[in-house]
Enzyme design. Structure first.
Site, mmCIF file in Angstrom:
data_model
loop_
_atom_site.group_PDB
_atom_site.id
_atom_site.type_symbol
_atom_site.label_atom_id
_atom_site.label_comp_id
_atom_site.label_asym_id
_atom_site.label_seq_id
_atom_site.Cartn_x
_atom_site.Cartn_y
_atom_site.Cartn_z
ATOM 1 C CB THR A 34 -0.922 -0.001 1.243
ATOM 2 O OG1 THR A 34 -1.651 -1.220 1.234
ATOM 3 C CG2 THR A 34 -1.874 1.170 1.228
ATOM 4 C CG HIS A 201 3.870 -6.139 -10.795
ATOM 5 N ND1 HIS A 201 4.092 -7.361 -10.213
ATOM 6 C CD2 HIS A 201 5.095 -5.631 -11.057
ATOM 7 C CE1 HIS A 201 5.388 -7.571 -10.127
ATOM 8 N NE2 HIS A 201 6.029 -6.537 -10.629
ATOM 9 C CG HIS A 263 5.484 -11.872 -13.000
ATOM 10 N ND1 HIS A 263 4.267 -11.313 -12.730
ATOM 11 C CD2 HIS A 263 6.185 -11.786 -11.838
ATOM 12 C CE1 HIS A 263 4.235 -10.897 -11.467
ATOM 13 N NE2 HIS A 263 5.383 -11.185 -10.903
HETATM 14 C C1 BG6 Z 1 6.768 -10.209 -7.717
HETATM 15 C C2 BG6 Z 1 7.481 -11.352 -7.054
HETATM 16 O O1 BG6 Z 1 5.578 -10.640 -8.291
HETATM 17 O O2 BG6 Z 1 7.593 -9.654 -8.729
HETATM 18 C C3 BG6 Z 1 8.809 -10.875 -6.487
HETATM 19 O O3 BG6 Z 1 6.676 -11.869 -6.015
HETATM 20 C C4 BG6 Z 1 9.632 -10.191 -7.541
HETATM 21 O O4 BG6 Z 1 9.528 -11.972 -5.932
HETATM 22 C C5 BG6 Z 1 8.812 -9.121 -8.246
HETATM 23 O O5 BG6 Z 1 10.765 -9.618 -6.913
HETATM 24 C C6 BG6 Z 1 9.566 -8.551 -9.422
HETATM 25 O O6 BG6 Z 1 8.863 -7.447 -9.924
HETATM 26 P P1 BG6 Z 1 9.606 -6.298 -10.712
HETATM 27 O O7 BG6 Z 1 8.511 -5.410 -11.184
HETATM 28 O O8 BG6 Z 1 10.531 -5.646 -9.738
HETATM 29 O O9 BG6 Z 1 10.342 -6.988 -11.822
#
Ligand code: BG6
Length: 501
Positions: A34, A201, A263
């Site tokens: 958050t 995300h 992802h």
């Molecule tokens: C998250 C994972 O979904 O994505 C994390 O749980 C990881 O372990 C992260 O570090 C990586 O996200 P980004 O946006 O930093 O590549």
């Protein structure tokens, strides 16, 4: 980097976005997500005029605090670096943030929330306004919160879906196929699929969103986007950080569940799916599902797992832990487009650098007219979509080196998004885009239930195999490297190597 005029936008079509008044209720208001992501994203949306001035945010958590105390907590902990000239807009934004405390399994908490919501939403038009409930809480609490919201009548919509009620869920969505199925079943007891927004995300990242535009708004890529012209595809998500303060979660989860299930497979679907019938959520999500269904069951010899050297010494990690912090995998997609093309996927923690990319490795030209330079002397084209840290696109081509003699070499055309930004302009964080989409009721960048289950169907046998065969090699790799050398054998069979990190 400043716009140096090298690349310029010409023309352009933007889809209109009208921010509508709504309420965002965040469960887990004092948590890391958050403070680090959600409130800054909402603040940036407000600055861009994309959070309606009548929209309100209510943070919920257990700690007893007043609205004013919560605003001060946010200011001190998460907005302290905002420059002085931004203090006024920030204060205006924080006036729209409220706080409600209590126990998530206590009915009184929800009746109190209901009263506060009614007061804050007075005068809003229920035909267009609605509520987002963002569950930034540990997965074990999700079902309780959704059930109690439902019992308190806080999820009710009429048949037309107004006033709308949407729930955003963070991963993990289960820990294997069976648990994901059960979670799905319990959520659907209280919610319709159109109300559930499962966030990944990565789908909000600029370059990931650009995959579809690149493929389907240009003519030159699609005709060669198939097994006839493409030799292999690589998807890399490398991180330089380790498990940090999340060791407790990560040690039980492992990299395959944490990164591949969501992802990496989401990026693979966007790169490899067929052309959707339109750009609406269902058309795109149908194609992603079809693609996942075509992936051939994973062969265990095509999976490499690794663990960085000092992982077991990390605070919160079991001393003898066999949890993987790196995984690499070869996948095949059994359909007309991709028959025989290997997709090499890898991801790991504590690697040489943070870098996420998708690279399309084209085939060698069929015949060289530049003898004695042979076709195998001419490096094949590689198109790379750089997801982060420097969002961009690069293409290696063969070109003549300037000079009187015919010298042919590889040239890298390298485009970086940063180069077309105006001074002070930034690429929006993925949470900004995803929160906005949820407010607009667009589920395109959120994962549908059947897709999650399909991804689990693919990976659960691997997890079960590792569980049943603990002797499966877990290669150790030094921190700050490319991961275990053992993974090199995957692309080597195609006489290629992993993209350099
Ligand atoms: C998250 C994972 O979904 O994505 C994390 O749980 C990881 O372990 C992260 O570090 C990586 O996200 P980004 O946006 O930093 O590549």
């Amino acid at each position: 980097m400043q716009n140096n005029g090298q690349y310029k936008w010409r023309g352009g079509f933007c889809l209109e976005v009208n921010a509508l008044p709504n309420t965002i209720v965040i469960f887990g208001a004092s948590g890391d997500l958050t403070g680090r992501k959600l409130l800054p994203a909402l603040y940036h949306l407000a600055k861009r005029g994309l959070l309606h001035e009548r929209s309100r945010i209510i943070g919920c958590a257990r700690t007893v605090m007043s609205d004013e105390e919560y605003r001060n907590y946010l200011l001190e902990n998460w907005f302290s670096s905002v420059p002085e000239q931004e203090r006024e807009p920030l204060n205006q934004f924080l006036k729209r943030v409220f706080y409600h405390h209590g126990n998530y399994s206590d009915g009184d908490f929800y009746s109190g929330l209901d009263r506060r919501l009614k007061t804050l939403e007075e005068g809003l038009n229920p035909e267009i306004s609605g509520r987002i409930y963002y569950l930034a809480v540990p997965p074990v609490l999700c079902e309780t919160v959704v059930r109690e919201l439902s019992v308190a009548g806080l999820l009710e919509e009429n048949q037309k879906g107004t006033p709308w009620r949407r729930v955003i869920l963070e991963k993990p969505f289960g820990s294997d196929y069976q648990s994901a199925l059960e979670l799905d079943y319990s959520l659907h007891k209280y919610l319709q699929e159109r109300q559930i927004y499962r966030i990944d995300h990565y789908l909000g990242k600029e370059t990931v969103q650009n995959i579809m535009v690149l493929r389907f708004a240009n003519l030159i890529f699609e005709p060669v986007w198939n097994a006839q012209y493409i030799d292999s595809v690589q998807i890399t998500v490398a991180e330089s950080v380790g498990v940090e303060h999340r060791a407790g979660y990560f040690d039980k989860t492992g990299l395959l569940r944490d990164m591949f299930q969501n992802h990496l497979l989401e990026m693979l679907s966007l790169v490899a799916m067929e052309i959707p019938s339109g750009s609406d959520a269902e058309a795109i999500r149908d194609e992603k599902l079809k693609l996942l269904k075509c992936i051939r069951p994973v062969q265990m010899e095509d999976v490499i797992r690794g663990q960085y050297e000092n992982y077991c010494q990390e605070k919160g990690v079991a001393p003898e832990s066999r949890t993987e912090t790196y995984a690499a995998m070869k996948l095949y997609i059994d359909n007309w487009r991709w028959r025989g093309v290997p997709f090499y996927l890898r991801s790991g923690k504590k690697m040489r650098k943070k870098q996420s990319s998708i690279s399309i490795h084209f085939k060698q030209i069929p015949h060289s007219v530049f003898l004695p330079v042979r076709e195998e002397d001419l490096a094949p084209n590689v198109l790379t979509m750089n997801v982060q840290p420097e969002e961009g696109l690069s293409l290696t081509i063969q070109a003549k080196q300037p000079g009187p003699k015919l010298c042919i070499g590889s040239l890298n055309m390298d485009f970086k998004y940063a180069s077309i930004l105006e001074p002070g302009e930034t690429i929006p964080d993925s949470y900004e885009r995803l929160l906005l989409d949820c407010m607009l009721g667009d589920q395109t960048l959120f994962i549908r239930s059947d897709t999650i289950l399909e991804a689990w169907k693919l990976l659960t046998p691997v997890l079960e195999y590792w569980q049943a065969h603990p002797e499966t090699p877990l290669y150790s790799y030094a921190e700050g490297t490319r991961g275990p050398d053992a993974a090199d054998r995957l692309p080597r069979e195609k006489k290629t190597i992993w993209l350099e990190l």
